[in-house]
Structures are given as structure tokens and as C-alpha cells.
Motif scaffolding. Structure first.
Motif, PDB file in Angstrom:
ATOM      1  N   PHE A  59       0.821  -1.227   0.000  1.00 52.38           N
ATOM      2  CA  PHE A  59       0.000   0.000   0.000  1.00 52.38           C
ATOM      3  C   PHE A  59       0.846   1.263   0.000  1.00 52.38           C
ATOM      4  O   PHE A  59       0.327   2.358  -0.230  1.00 52.38           O
ATOM      5  N   LYS A  60       2.140   1.142   0.279  1.00 53.85           N
ATOM      6  CA  LYS A  60       2.992   2.335   0.376  1.00 53.85           C
ATOM      7  C   LYS A  60       2.946   3.160  -0.908  1.00 53.85           C
ATOM      8  O   LYS A  60       3.160   4.372  -0.880  1.00 53.85           O
ATOM      9  N   ASP A  61       2.629   2.525  -2.027  1.00 56.76           N
ATOM     10  CA  ASP A  61       2.566   3.231  -3.316  1.00 56.76           C
ATOM     11  C   ASP A  61       1.507   4.335  -3.327  1.00 56.76           C
ATOM     12  O   ASP A  61       1.656   5.335  -4.018  1.00 56.76           O
ATOM     13  N   GLY A  85      11.346  -1.725   4.893  1.00 60.01           N
ATOM     14  CA  GLY A  85      11.395  -2.453   3.633  1.00 60.01           C
ATOM     15  C   GLY A  85      10.484  -1.923   2.549  1.00 60.01           C
ATOM     16  O   GLY A  85      10.927  -1.568   1.467  1.00 60.01           O
ATOM     17  N   ASN A  86       9.186  -1.854   2.834  1.00 60.79           N
ATOM     18  CA  ASN A  86       8.258  -1.492   1.762  1.00 60.79           C
ATOM     19  C   ASN A  86       8.304  -0.010   1.386  1.00 60.79           C
ATOM     20  O   ASN A  86       8.116   0.335   0.217  1.00 60.79           O
ATOM     21  N   THR A  87       8.562   0.851   2.351  1.00 65.73           N
ATOM     22  CA  THR A  87       8.684   2.272   2.024  1.00 65.73           C
ATOM     23  C   THR A  87       9.887   2.484   1.115  1.00 65.73           C
ATOM     24  O   THR A  87       9.819   3.246   0.144  1.00 65.73           O
ATOM     25  N   GLY A 186       1.827  -0.290  12.490  1.00 66.03           N
ATOM     26  CA  GLY A 186       3.264  -0.228  12.716  1.00 66.03           C
ATOM     27  C   GLY A 186       3.632   1.188  13.117  1.00 66.03           C
ATOM     28  O   GLY A 186       3.588   1.564  14.287  1.00 66.03           O
ATOM     29  N   ASN A 187       3.960   2.000  12.117  1.00 64.27           N
ATOM     30  CA  ASN A 187       4.226   3.412  12.383  1.00 64.27           C
ATOM     31  C   ASN A 187       2.911   4.191  12.538  1.00 64.27           C
ATOM     32  O   ASN A 187       2.900   5.378  12.797  1.00 64.27           O
ATOM     33  N   ALA A 188       1.805   3.493  12.312  1.00 62.86           N
ATOM     34  CA  ALA A 188       0.440   3.966  12.585  1.00 62.86           C
ATOM     35  C   ALA A 188      -0.080   5.003  11.579  1.00 62.86           C
ATOM     36  O   ALA A 188      -1.107   5.642  11.810  1.00 62.86           O
ATOM     37  N   LEU A 315      -4.968  -6.098   3.674  1.00 56.52           N
ATOM     38  CA  LEU A 315      -3.794  -6.964   3.551  1.00 56.52           C
ATOM     39  C   LEU A 315      -2.704  -6.135   2.870  1.00 56.52           C
ATOM     40  O   LEU A 315      -2.685  -5.981   1.652  1.00 56.52           O
ATOM     41  N   THR A 316      -1.834  -5.588   3.704  1.00 51.00           N
ATOM     42  CA  THR A 316      -0.966  -4.477   3.319  1.00 51.00           C
ATOM     43  C   THR A 316       0.131  -4.787   2.299  1.00 51.00           C
ATOM     44  O   THR A 316       0.547  -3.901   1.564  1.00 51.00           O
ATOM     45  N   GLY A 317       0.634  -6.034   2.293  1.00 48.59           N
ATOM     46  CA  GLY A 317       1.779  -6.316   1.418  1.00 48.59           C
ATOM     47  C   GLY A 317       1.790  -7.733   0.858  1.00 48.59           C
ATOM     48  O   GLY A 317       1.208  -8.658   1.437  1.00 48.59           O
TER      49      GLY A 317
HETATM   50  C1  LIG Z   1       4.204  -0.126   6.336  1.00 56.36           C
HETATM   51  C2  LIG Z   1       3.498  -1.426   6.520  1.00 56.36           C
HETATM   52  C3  LIG Z   1       2.631  -1.681   7.580  1.00 56.36           C
HETATM   53  C4  LIG Z   1       2.412  -0.698   8.687  1.00 56.36           C
HETATM   54  O1  LIG Z   1       1.754   0.465   8.283  1.00 56.36           O
HETATM   55  P1  LIG Z   1       1.879   1.774   9.170  1.00 56.36           P
HETATM   56  O2  LIG Z   1       1.289   2.845   8.359  1.00 56.36           O
HETATM   57  O3  LIG Z   1       3.341   1.955   9.431  1.00 56.36           O
HETATM   58  O4  LIG Z   1       1.147   1.495  10.443  1.00 56.36           O
HETATM   59  C5  LIG Z   1       1.971  -2.877   7.628  1.00 56.36           C
HETATM   60  N1  LIG Z   1       2.168  -3.825   6.688  1.00 56.36           N
HETATM   61  C6  LIG Z   1       2.995  -3.629   5.659  1.00 56.36           C
HETATM   62  C7  LIG Z   1       3.164  -4.712   4.653  1.00 56.36           C
HETATM   63  C8  LIG Z   1       3.689  -2.420   5.525  1.00 56.36           C
HETATM   64  O5  LIG Z   1       4.517  -2.251   4.497  1.00 56.36           O
END
Ligand SMILES: *Cc1c(COP(=O)(O)O)cnc(C)c1O
Length: 356
Positions: A59-61, A85-87, A186-188, A315-317
């Protein structure tokens, strides 16, 4: 044609020069009904927002297209971030597209190989630091404060603006019928961005009822749950291995305003949820992403989630970024080129006696 989140949601974003949008056509990720797990959990309507299908696999994109577009329009020549990692993967890719230099500080030995490979191949300058994510973030903040490079961690306000598009999309996909949103923390930044996005849609008259926010941290990195900084955060879910979240206050506000929860799940629960998603729903996510499902399972067992409710789990990554959770030796034994032998194996597994 889908042209990325800025083009799609431009009414919500203040981007002036549409010619100079830096996009990798991120967003538009599928919302997949998880019928098997939903049934297992007593008949909840569980939907999976599969962010692993963004262009760099997370989702960082969504935030990076905004941050890098703004950086370019403001005349910046380089971007910098600290990253689990993902950022770094995302920053490196958008920098490549925009022709910017990209510097990424990573905690030494604690980032998944797939993500490191991405950052290197996209052409970023990768700088491993003997410390954890929070240490690396402190350093990049200090350097960015001098004004020569643009910080693209989620403290960059454009990141969270772009990430609001995740909330807009799930509202569009479910026509606003969302009771709960479950998300790893994570970093919220992401939980804060989703909450802001839901509020935007509510205000614009596109969402009748705001959902309840459910955030999940890993037990070994649960600063918000325990209301204390974790000096040495530890978890298999490296993307949420953060002891002092930058958007701590915003996440607490999202939780409280929505009458939701932020709770913790163990590494074992996370890995079990990861396995369940793969084996029952056909979706491979990285461990951090599975925290949202581990949390849903936990709350469901406690009777918190009732039958018929619509629950969206983010599901973030993508799981392909971090295949280290599987040890191939345990799963791979090589057989001879012998049909009979392999047939015996398969038929035994099928519980059949057709092999005599
Ligand atoms: C960055 C990230 C998170 C955490 O998101 P935050 O915005 O830092 O809380 C969770 N899962 C994945 C896969 C991420 O890359």
C-alpha cells in the motif's frame, strides 16, 4: 484506463499540474470476499483489500505517488526515507520514475530480501544502519531538516493524504456498507489515513455510516496497546516492528473517535493467519499483513464480531516479498522419474486405493 489514485480521486487531492503527476498506476486493488474464513468465523462477511497488488507490492505506493509528485513539483532533486522495507521499495520505484535520487536507511539485517532486492534494482542508494527502524527514522529526519533532500516517510503529510485513497476505494467497492475495518499498525500512518479517508467520504455524502476501526500490533512491538515506547521491538512481522510510532496520537484518535480497538496479536497467531489466508483463500501476504486477520480471528472468538457484519481486512503487502517464512527443506523431497512411485504418493494422499 486506470491512471493511478491521484487521477481517480483528484477532487480530494490538491494537485495543480496534472502533466507532472508521478504515478505507477497504483491503487485499484481488488476487494476479495473471504468466504471460507468468514464461514469458519461464524458467518461474518469478511472482505480482503489485497494491497499486495499495488505496483511495488504494498500500500505504500498510494502515499508515495503523492509525496513524490509534490517533491517534483516543489523542485526537489532527491528523496530520503527510513524503512522496514516497503517504504524503501516504493520510494525507490517512484524516484526511478521521476528521475530523482533516492536514499534509504534500513535497520541492519532486519529487512526482507525481496524488499531489499527491489530498492537496489530500482536504483536507490541503500544505507544499512546498525540500529532499529526508530533510530534510522531519527537520522533521516535530522538530515531532511537541513532542506537538501525531501523526507518521504509517513511524517510527510502527502503520504497520508495519498493513503486515504485506500478508504475511498473500499467505500466505492462496498457501496459504503462497512461495519469494521481491520488493519495492521506499525508506524500507525495507515490506520490514521484510512480513518481520515472515511471521514472525507462521510463529509462528501458518499458514506452514510463510519466504520469501527480495529488496529493490530504484534505482541513484541505493541507501544500503542501498552501505552509505552518499546526500545527493542521484536516480531516476525518486520513491517510493523516499530517501537515508537510516528502517528501514535492520530491512531489513538482514530480508535477512540470510531469507538474501535487497537489490540495485540502474537507472532504465532500472525503466522497461523498467514497460513490460513494462503491455504483457505489462495492469498499470500507478508506476515505483517496477516496481523489484521489474526486480529479478526481473535475478536471473533471473543464474540465481538457478529454474524452478518461486513468486515474489511487490509492486507498491506505481498507475500512474495518475504518468502523466508517457509523453509523449502521441510517441503521438498525429490523423487525419481517414476510414475508408479509418484502415483502411490498422490493416491495415498487422496485416501484412495486405486493404486494396486
Ligand atoms: C508499512 C506497513 C505496515 C504498517 O503500516 P503503518 O502505516 O506503518 O502502520 C503494515 N504492513 C505492511 C506490509 C507495511 O509495508
Amino acid at each position: 484506463m486506470w491512471n493511478g489514485i491521484i487521477a481517480k480521486y483528484k477532487d480530494f487531492f490538491d494537485i495543480k499540474d496534472e502533466e507532472k503527476i508521478i504515478t505507477l498506476n497504483e491503487g485499484n486493488t481488488p476487494l476479495i470476499p473471504a468466504k471460507n474464513i468468514g464461514e469458519m468465523l461464524g458467518g461474518i462477511n469478511l472482505y480482503l483489500k489485497y494491497e499486495g497488488l499495488n505496483t511495488t507490492g504494498s500500500f505504500k505506493d498510494r502515499g508515495m505517488t503523492m509525496a513524490v509528485t509534490k517533491a517534483v513539483q516543489e523542485g526537489s532533486r532527491a528523496i530520503i526515507c527510513a524503512s522496514t522495507g516497503n517504504t524503501s521499495a516504493s520510494a525507490a520505484a517512484y524516484a526511478a520514475k521521476a528521475g530523482l535520487k533516492c536514499y534509504v536507511l534500513i535497520p541492519n539485517n532486519k529487512i526482507a530480501l525481496g524488499k531489499l532486492a527491489q530498492a537496489i534494482l530500482y536504483g536507490a542508494e541503500v544505507i544499512p544502519v546498525e540500529g532499529n527502524f526508530d533510530d534510522a527514522l531519527r537520522i533521516v529526519r535530522e538530515i531532511a531538516a537541513e532542506g537538501k533532500v525531501t523526507l518521504v516517510n509517513s511524517i510527510n503529510p502527502y503520504r497520508l493524504l495519498g493513503q486515504r485513497s485506500g478508504a475511498y476505494e473500499v467505500c466505492d467497492q462496498l457501496e459504503g456498507k462497512i461495519d469494521y475495518l481491520s488493519i495492521p499498525v506499525g508506524n500507525a500512518g495507515n490506520i490514521s489515513a484510512y480513518w481520515a479517508g472515511f471521514k472525507d467520504y462521510h463529509k462528501a455524502g458518499k458514506l452514510e455510516k463510519l466504520p469501527v476501526m480495529l488496529g493490530f500490533q504484534a505482541e513484541g512491538a505493541a507501544p500503542i496497546v501498552e501505552d509505552r515506547i518499546f526500545e527493542e521491538p521484536e516480531t516476525v512481522a518486520t513491517a510493523i516492528r516499530i517501537g515508537n510510532p510516528a502517528s501514535w496520537d492520530k491512531a489513538v484518535a482514530a480508535r477512540d473517535e470510531s469507538k474501535g480497538l487497537i489490540q495485540k496479536v502474537t507472532d504465532i497467531e500472525i503466522l497461523e493467519a498467514q497460513k490460513l489466508l494462503a491455504s483457505r483463500e489462495g492469498i499470500f501476504v507478508e506476515p505483517a499483513s496477516a496481523a489484521s486477520i489474526a486480529g479478526v480471528m481473535k475478536l471473533s472468538k471473543e464474540g465481538y464480531l457478529q454474524k452478518g457484519k461486513n468486515i474489511v481486512a487490509v492486507l498491506t503487502g505481498n507475500g512474495l516479498k518475504d518468502p523466508s517464512v517457509v523453509s523449502p527443506e521441510k517441503h521438498i523431497k525429490t523423487y525419481g522419474v517414476k510414475t508408479e512411485e509418484i502415483k502411490t504418493l498422490i493416491y495415498r494422499s487422496l485416501g484412495s486405493d486405486q493404486n494396486d
